[in-house]
Design a protein around this motif. Structure first.
Motif, mmCIF file in Angstrom:
data_model
loop_
_atom_site.group_PDB
_atom_site.id
_atom_site.type_symbol
_atom_site.label_atom_id
_atom_site.label_comp_id
_atom_site.label_asym_id
_atom_site.label_seq_id
_atom_site.Cartn_x
_atom_site.Cartn_y
_atom_site.Cartn_z
ATOM 1 N N LEU A 68 0.856 -1.185 0.000
ATOM 2 C CA LEU A 68 0.000 0.000 0.000
ATOM 3 C C LEU A 68 0.890 1.232 0.000
ATOM 4 O O LEU A 68 2.023 1.196 0.465
ATOM 5 C CB LEU A 68 -0.873 -0.004 1.243
ATOM 6 N N VAL A 69 0.340 2.341 -0.509
ATOM 7 C CA VAL A 69 1.099 3.589 -0.497
ATOM 8 C C VAL A 69 0.791 4.302 0.819
ATOM 9 O O VAL A 69 -0.357 4.641 1.084
ATOM 10 C CB VAL A 69 0.696 4.461 -1.697
ATOM 11 N N SER B 128 1.101 7.244 2.384
ATOM 12 C CA SER B 128 0.509 8.552 2.673
ATOM 13 C C SER B 128 -0.865 8.717 2.035
ATOM 14 O O SER B 128 -1.548 9.696 2.287
ATOM 15 C CB SER B 128 1.440 9.672 2.213
ATOM 16 N N LEU B 129 -1.267 7.774 1.209
ATOM 17 C CA LEU B 129 -2.602 7.848 0.630
ATOM 18 C C LEU B 129 -3.607 7.213 1.590
ATOM 19 O O LEU B 129 -3.259 6.313 2.352
ATOM 20 C CB LEU B 129 -2.643 7.105 -0.719
ATOM 21 N N THR B 130 -4.844 7.674 1.538
ATOM 22 C CA THR B 130 -5.860 7.042 2.383
ATOM 23 C C THR B 130 -6.229 5.691 1.786
ATOM 24 O O THR B 130 -5.869 5.365 0.648
ATOM 25 C CB THR B 130 -7.128 7.900 2.455
ATOM 26 N N GLU C 8 -8.140 6.106 -1.400
ATOM 27 C CA GLU C 8 -7.285 6.491 -2.529
ATOM 28 C C GLU C 8 -6.458 5.304 -3.009
ATOM 29 O O GLU C 8 -6.281 5.084 -4.210
ATOM 30 C CB GLU C 8 -6.358 7.642 -2.114
ATOM 31 N N ILE D 147 -6.844 4.033 -6.904
ATOM 32 C CA ILE D 147 -5.732 4.196 -7.836
ATOM 33 C C ILE D 147 -5.155 2.840 -8.246
ATOM 34 O O ILE D 147 -4.484 2.732 -9.268
ATOM 35 C CB ILE D 147 -4.632 5.121 -7.236
ATOM 36 N N SER D 148 -5.438 1.786 -7.463
ATOM 37 C CA SER D 148 -4.908 0.476 -7.842
ATOM 38 C C SER D 148 -5.689 -0.138 -9.000
ATOM 39 O O SER D 148 -5.252 -1.102 -9.607
ATOM 40 C CB SER D 148 -4.941 -0.466 -6.640
ATOM 41 N N ALA E 247 -8.974 3.445 -13.352
ATOM 42 C CA ALA E 247 -9.258 4.620 -12.518
ATOM 43 C C ALA E 247 -9.509 5.821 -13.418
ATOM 44 O O ALA E 247 -8.772 6.063 -14.370
ATOM 45 C CB ALA E 247 -8.078 4.893 -11.586
ATOM 46 N N ILE F 274 -11.481 12.074 -10.477
ATOM 47 C CA ILE F 274 -12.161 11.126 -9.604
ATOM 48 C C ILE F 274 -13.337 11.802 -8.932
ATOM 49 O O ILE F 274 -13.187 12.809 -8.245
ATOM 50 C CB ILE F 274 -11.168 10.564 -8.572
ATOM 51 N N TRP G 104 -15.344 11.709 -6.132
ATOM 52 C CA TRP G 104 -15.235 10.997 -4.856
ATOM 53 C C TRP G 104 -16.585 10.585 -4.306
ATOM 54 O O TRP G 104 -16.690 9.573 -3.631
ATOM 55 C CB TRP G 104 -14.458 11.819 -3.832
ATOM 56 N N ASN H 60 -8.124 14.864 -6.287
ATOM 57 C CA ASN H 60 -9.266 14.450 -7.093
ATOM 58 C C ASN H 60 -8.952 13.980 -8.506
ATOM 59 O O ASN H 60 -9.877 13.746 -9.266
ATOM 60 C CB ASN H 60 -10.284 15.598 -7.180
ATOM 61 N N ARG I 169 1.460 11.265 -6.275
ATOM 62 C CA ARG I 169 1.657 10.944 -4.859
ATOM 63 C C ARG I 169 2.124 9.513 -4.671
ATOM 64 O O ARG I 169 2.967 9.227 -3.807
ATOM 65 C CB ARG I 169 0.347 11.178 -4.098
ATOM 66 N N ASP J 159 5.690 8.425 -2.992
ATOM 67 C CA ASP J 159 5.654 7.740 -1.715
ATOM 68 C C ASP J 159 6.277 6.361 -1.760
ATOM 69 O O ASP J 159 6.818 5.889 -0.766
ATOM 70 C CB ASP J 159 4.198 7.620 -1.264
#
Lengths: 510, 307
Positions: A99-100, A102-104, A107, A111-112, A116, A120, A122, B165, B173, B177
């Protein structure tokens, strides 16, 4: 029977038929056939180097098997690369999180996906995610950065991500190695429920017997690349599994042992530290090693041996307890090591005991380059003397190098090990601490390095040997200690050792 | 004609100064923020800023249009960014060392080509007078806001929105990361970083255009007083968040205006100490945000300074 399971959702079954993988002359995987039925939780047991990772990498398309066939839902398939495996619905959860941080969570999931959207929406994605999570037996917080989640939550999210991506057969590579026992039980219980619900089939790599017996339906056991057993977990006892995993036969003990047991050299008492995951305690109540004996510490990797090594070499702090050598307190400084004649041979010597950008001569000289013949330290380096001594040691230990000025990194693994051994075994050696000395070396290098260790013992050194290779422990040790979950679980004189018993303690069952 | 407003002049001058001085900080820090979010540090933005100032001034003088100058600065900036990104994508290259080399290269190149533009006068960028309602000249001066400042606000909001977004924002990002995670997703980290560095360079170029075309409004070799370097500290201070970059730029701009503001109300002694305020602030930020054990929240994990 396959037609009703091959619809777009629901677990799929896989089977390997005579899977064989050769790397040069080395057979990593020898004719392995395992079958994971749809909706089952299948465990893959084996020691380090038994071929578990090779097998799953062949399934996932990272390696191309030399021989053998992969079947998905009873149809032969070709998997040229991981992408093709994903398209078939095969997914893998790695030992380390992908998992990345710093991304939630939300997210990370969005993004995976391959599709995507560029912008986006949300609100819509969140609704979709909520609908998806409603079909799952467990939840994770979606709006916090992944790095703020506990390890168990991250592992749940990794599994959720695979399901979100539509994978219906999951390989879990030691999924609990970074989890606390409570988290491990929770995650594995959830995985089992997903299997029971017919959503996924799972192949779990493990070397923890408790997890296998508690959660898995079936088990396949590998030893040295070959399949040595596989059936329903309920039909096997832990002892039987342990025997299959470590092998039943005792290797021949090295017989060139001479000399008497001397006085105690190394003495450790009541050491308390934290392991490298920061979660589990290391608790060593007492360890004494005498002159003229080899004490072998056996254990499956990740049970605290590496941390013990780090404590002894001064790389890891401990909160309580004491280490003394020949009665003097020891904190692994250079001057103490020199005065008390302590030598260390860590695992992966090129990384842990050498400076890879310095020459062979310089690396061999690390123990004596700043010492005068009288024993006092010197300021000016005598290059000629360093080279002269290094040349003697290179020929005495048969280090194969083009010249003394070659970089140590250009040597083969066996020769790096010989060079470090030459440095560490020269002069008075009262205590020798060794970790996995023969890992990854070829047969002749292994035999020679083991005989050097025996020679050190015979000449009166106390030797503490840590190894993940149980055969090596059995062959070299006078006394065997089994380490499990950060403690010493069992101790036996090597002459009376029983493999089955040791295997049980290694597996955490006593 | 306005009257005397006394000591009110100090906060007013600081506000006006903050708006005037902060714009180059804002653009360079947004550019640096974008680049660092992709996992790379471009210390060369100081050079990009100076070269952007020179090329903007030169093109504005030749064409008569300040906006052509801004465009030229963007193109020059992205060229520097591409150069940095390309060199850094070669194996075993350190982005910090390359950044310092490109900083000196950019400044040297700007001084070399800029020699002949020190004398002529190029057209200024337009500003909007938000102080029209007041009779006080100080208020009018303080509230005269350049259009680039407004564009900078829009850019920081836009970047913030993009990081949250859009697919591109999330990809940047991810790459910043975890290179491994990015590769596992089939992304090409070096390409993403190359483009991020180029875009960041373009933003820094705009910052340079502001220097030479509005405030101070002429081209000379001392045009930048280290804004490009301070912007790096500013990005850390702003926790890699474009919105915070805006506030941090205002703060740094205000600190930079402290000395002149005190001087303008007649403080004759010691005001020059306050000229050092931005540099003291930079040091203070670095010290306050450092921690021996904790990793910085928000820091892209692939940055060579956080690894």
């Amino acid at each position: 029977m396959t037609n009703d399971t091959s619809k777009a959702s629901g677990a799929i079954g896989i089977e390997t038929v005579g899977m064989t993988m050769q790397f040069g002359n080395f057979t990593a995987l020898d004719d392995v056939s395992i079958k994971v039925t749809p909706g089952s939780f299948h465990a893959l047991l084996g020691e380090n180097g038994a071929g578990k990772s090779t097998l799953v990498k062949c399934i996932m398309g990272f390696y191309h098997a030399t021989k053998g066939q992969l079947m998905v839902d009873d149809r032969e398939v070709e998997v040229p690369d991981p992408r093709a495996a994903h398209a078939l619905g095969l997914g893998m959860v790695y030992q380390h999180f992908t998992l990345v941080p710093s991304l939630t969570a939300a997210e990370n999931l969005v993004i995976s996906r391959d599709d995507a959207p560029a912008v986006i929406d949300w609100r819509k994605e969140r609704e979709d995610l909520a609908a998806f999570l409603d079909t799952m037996p467990f939840k994770v917080p979606l709006d916090r950065p992944v790095m703020s989640l506990a390890a168990g939550e991250k592992q749940k999210l990794e599994i959720l991500k695979q399901l979100y991506l539509g994978r219906r057969f999951l390989i879990l590579d030691e999924p609990t190695s970074v989890l606390t026992p409570a988290e491990a039980d929770e995650v594995l219980g959830l995985v089992r429920n997903l299997c029971r619900a017919g959503k996924i089939s799972v192949l779990m790599i493990s070397h923890k017997f408790r997890e296998v017996t508690t959660f898995a339906d079936e088990v396949s056991i590998l030893r040295r690349g070959a399949m040595v057993g596989g059936e329903k977990v309920s039909d096997l006892s832990t002892d039987e599994m342990a025997a299959m995993m470590v092998g039943a036969e005792l290797p021949e003990r090295n017989s060139d042992r001479t000399g008497e047991l001397g006085k105690t050299i190394l003495s450790i008492s009541d050491i308390r530290a934290i392991d490298r995951s920061g979660l589990k305690p290391i608790e060593i109540d007492a360890l004494n090693v005498c002159a003229g004996e080899i004490v072998g510490i056996a254990g499956i990797s990740g049970n605290g041996q590496m941390e013990l090594m780090e404590i002894l070499s001064g790389q890891r702090e401990y909160s309580e307890g004491s280490i003394s050598i020949k009665g003097a307190s020891y904190s692994a400084t250079r001057s103490e090591a020199r005065e008390l004649c302590v030598r260390v041979l860590p695992e992966e010597p090129l990384r842990n005991a050498c400076v890879s950008n310095m020459t062979v001569a310089e690396n061999i000289g690390f123990r004596y380059f700043d010492v005068k013949n009288g024993g006092s330290t010197r300021f000016w380096i005598n290059d000629r003397e360093i080279r002269k001594k290094a040349a003697e040691l290179v020929s005495a230990f048969k280090v194969k190098t083009t010249s003394l000025d070659s970089l140590i990194a250009s040597l083969s693994g066996g020769n790096v090990q010989r060079a470090v051994l030459a440095r560490e075994l020269t002069g008075q050696v009262d205590l020798l601490v060794i970790s996995n000395p023969c890992f990854g070396l070829d047969f002749s290098a292994v035999a020679e390095i083991r005989s050097r260790i025996i020679m050190a013992r015979n000449s009166g050194s106390a030797v503490l040997l840590m190894s993940e290779d149980l055969d090596e422990i059995l062959e070299l040790s006078d006394r065997i200690i089994v380490m499990s979950e950060g403690r010493f679980a069992f101790e036996t004189p090597a002459a009376q050792a029983e493999v089955g018993e040791i295997g049980r303690y290694m597996a955490g069952h006593h | 004609m306005g009257g005397d407003i006394g000591l009110w002049g100090v906060p007013l001058a600081i506000l006006g100064g903050a708006i005037r001085v902060s714009t180059p900080f804002l653009f360079v820090s947004l550019g640096e923020c974008l680049t660092e979010r992709s996992g790379r540090i471009n210390l060369g933005l100081e050079g990009t800023l100076v070269f952007g100032a020179m090329s903007a001034y030169a093109v504005a003088y030749e064409t008569g249009s300040p906006w052509m100058g801004v465009l030229a600065a963007m193109i020059a900036g992205s060229a520097f960014g591409l150069l940095h990104g390309w060199i850094c994508s070669l194996p075993k290259v350190n982005d910090i060392a390359i950044g310092i080399a490109l900083m000196l290269f950019g400044m040297g190149l700007a001084f070399f080509f800029g020699k002949s533009f020190i004398q002529p006068v190029a057209p200024d960028l337009p500003a909007i007078n938000f102080g029209f309602w007041s009779d006080y000249t100080q208020v009018q001066a303080a509230l005269k806001v350049n259009i680039l400042f407004l564009i900078g606000i829009a850019a920081s909001l836009g970047l913030w929105w993009m990081f949250r977004n859009t697919k591109i924002g999330l990809i940047i990002r991810v790459v910043g990361d975890s290179t491994d995670a990015a590769r596992a997703m089939g992304l090409r980290p070096n390409l993403v970083r190359l483009l991020s560095t180029a875009a960041g360079g373009a933003l820094a170029g705009v910052g340079g255009a502001y220097l030479s075309l509005y405030y101070p409004g002429s081209w000379n070799e001392g045009i930048s007083s280290g804004q490009g370097l301070m912007a790096v500290a500013l990005v850390i201070f702003a926790r890699w968040n474009p919105i915070y970059c805006f506030w941090a730029a205002l703060l740094f701009g205000g600190a930079g205006a402290l000395g002149p503001a005190l001087q303008s109300v007649g403080v004759t002694q010691g005001y020059y100490l306050f000229y050092a305020a931005p540099y003291v602030l930079t040091l203070a930020v670095m010290i306050l945000t450092s921690s021996a054990s904790k990793t910085m929240t928000g820091a892209p994990a692939e940055l060579s300074i956080t690894k």
